[in-house]
Scaffold this motif. Sequence first.
Motif, PDB file in Angstrom:
ATOM      1  N   GLU A  40      45.503  38.760  74.827  1.00 34.97           N
ATOM      2  CA  GLU A  40      46.094  39.413  75.994  1.00 34.97           C
ATOM      3  C   GLU A  40      47.305  40.262  75.611  1.00 34.97           C
ATOM      4  OE1 GLU A  40      46.975  36.455  78.998  1.00 34.97           O
ATOM      5  OE2 GLU A  40      45.382  37.270  80.259  1.00 34.97           O
ATOM      6  N   LYS A  41      48.055  39.751  74.647  1.00 35.97           N
ATOM      7  CA  LYS A  41      49.263  40.454  74.219  1.00 35.97           C
ATOM      8  C   LYS A  41      48.942  41.674  73.357  1.00 35.97           C
ATOM      9  CE  LYS A  41      51.835  38.344  71.202  1.00 35.97           C
ATOM     10  NZ  LYS A  41      52.774  37.348  70.602  1.00 35.97           N
ATOM     11  N   LYS A  42      47.904  41.567  72.523  1.00 34.65           N
ATOM     12  CA  LYS A  42      47.651  42.599  71.517  1.00 34.65           C
ATOM     13  C   LYS A  42      46.560  43.603  71.873  1.00 34.65           C
ATOM     14  CE  LYS A  42      49.194  39.684  67.670  1.00 34.65           C
ATOM     15  NZ  LYS A  42      48.782  38.979  66.417  1.00 34.65           N
ATOM     16  N   LEU A  43      45.570  43.179  72.671  1.00 39.02           N
ATOM     17  CA  LEU A  43      44.479  44.095  72.993  1.00 39.02           C
ATOM     18  C   LEU A  43      44.848  44.979  74.173  1.00 39.02           C
ATOM     19  CD1 LEU A  43      41.301  41.822  72.628  1.00 39.02           C
ATOM     20  CD2 LEU A  43      42.383  43.307  70.924  1.00 39.02           C
ATOM     21  N   THR A  44      44.356  46.201  74.126  1.00 33.47           N
ATOM     22  CA  THR A  44      44.669  47.163  75.191  1.00 33.47           C
ATOM     23  C   THR A  44      43.620  47.156  76.304  1.00 33.47           C
ATOM     24  OG1 THR A  44      43.594  48.879  73.848  1.00 33.47           O
ATOM     25  CG2 THR A  44      45.995  48.693  73.686  1.00 33.47           C
ATOM     26  N   SER A  45      42.521  46.417  76.112  1.00 33.71           N
ATOM     27  CA  SER A  45      41.505  46.271  77.161  1.00 33.71           C
ATOM     28  C   SER A  45      41.930  45.182  78.144  1.00 33.71           C
ATOM     29  CB  SER A  45      40.156  45.878  76.565  1.00 33.71           C
ATOM     30  OG  SER A  45      39.687  46.849  75.661  1.00 33.71           O
ATOM     31  N   ARG A  46      41.457  45.304  79.363  1.00 27.31           N
ATOM     32  CA  ARG A  46      41.621  44.217  80.328  1.00 27.31           C
ATOM     33  C   ARG A  46      40.580  43.147  79.994  1.00 27.31           C
ATOM     34  NH1 ARG A  46      39.635  44.327  86.562  1.00 27.31           N
ATOM     35  NH2 ARG A  46      39.982  42.102  87.006  1.00 27.31           N
ATOM     36  N   LEU A  47      41.017  41.881  79.892  1.00 27.34           N
ATOM     37  CA  LEU A  47      40.122  40.793  79.485  1.00 27.34           C
ATOM     38  C   LEU A  47      39.614  40.025  80.697  1.00 27.34           C
ATOM     39  CD1 LEU A  47      42.103  39.415  76.399  1.00 27.34           C
ATOM     40  CD2 LEU A  47      40.330  41.178  76.473  1.00 27.34           C
ATOM     41  N   VAL A  48      38.318  39.702  80.652  1.00 25.08           N
ATOM     42  CA  VAL A  48      37.670  38.957  81.736  1.00 25.08           C
ATOM     43  C   VAL A  48      36.970  37.743  81.130  1.00 25.08           C
ATOM     44  CG1 VAL A  48      35.957  39.023  83.579  1.00 25.08           C
ATOM     45  CG2 VAL A  48      37.303  41.071  83.051  1.00 25.08           C
TER      46      VAL A  48
END
Length: 358
Positions: A109-117
């Motif tokens: 969540e901190k490092k990826l630029t995609s929204r996580l589901v």
Amino acid sequence: MIRTNKLVSFLEENDLDGILIHNPANIFYYSNFKGTSGSLLMTKTLNYLITDFRYVDQAKASAIDFEIVETDTIETIDIAINKLRKKHKLYKLGLEGDVISRNTWLDYEKKLTSRLVNVNIDHLREIKDQKEINLIKKAIEIAETAFLDTLNKIKIGMTEKTVARILEFKMLELGAEAIAFNTIVASGSRGALPHGVASDKLIAKNELITIDFGCVYKGYCSDITRTFAIGKIDEKLLEIYDIVLQANKLGIKTLAANQKACYVDQVVRDFISDNGYGDNFGHGLGHSFGIEVHENPRLNQISNKTLQSGHLLTVEPGIYVSGLGGVRIEDDVLILDDGIEVLTSLNKELIILEEENV
């Protein structure tokens, strides 16, 4: 291709641009990759296998429909994913939250630029295709052949562990790549332990022995249980054996496409209860299996799953009486459009090994 198409449909139905897969079973299912370090990033059009230097050649050889992305201590997985996110506009990314740790999720969540589901895609493996069925049939054949060979080698005074090792070695000798789970060998009063993994207890005369065993062949499992006897057996245990045998046959007879899983379990549970042992059958009637030895759907009291052609299930009723012993008989059954196919072929009538021969 059918497997990938199902996944693409899942992405579309859930408004996802892609999915990051960490579950080893799902990684193998889609890519055929079995290395111990790797992840899949699958989109609607392109698929990537992300791994490190140790597994690059293996990945290229097994995951032929995937582009291989190599990571290291500098080019970490989150950096690689962010590059692919930018390239493919992966704004919304599915992530198997029940597979990774909470800390890993928070790190992503901190490092990826995609929204996580948070997603779970295990259900996409429920219906077995013909290739999977053939591999499972081979895993069953190996396990059954090894079991029959082991029966001829059991001796009074052996430990349960020795019996397990004889069986496991024979499965490997016959072509299995691994043991599917810790082999259960529960003799005498230990038969009351549903998961009585082989111990140092000595095999003795006038006892029942339950063996729950299976192997892995080219990535797919078998799972079988048989209970047999050495010498003269207590009348109550003979009664229990007959009840479990009839319960096993009833469960298999009740299986059908469009049947509710909980209904099949209840029919067998009621039969065992009507015969006075309802409190001694404390687990579900069965489960699916394939790449993993325990998969969905399950045959239990709370499963509202409707069975379909292609579901492959165990039917394994058991009765366990503390201080006396127990019986379980487990078969592997494939649901068809117009019936069932019992894949296991071992005799289910009580086998009694004569004392003088063991």
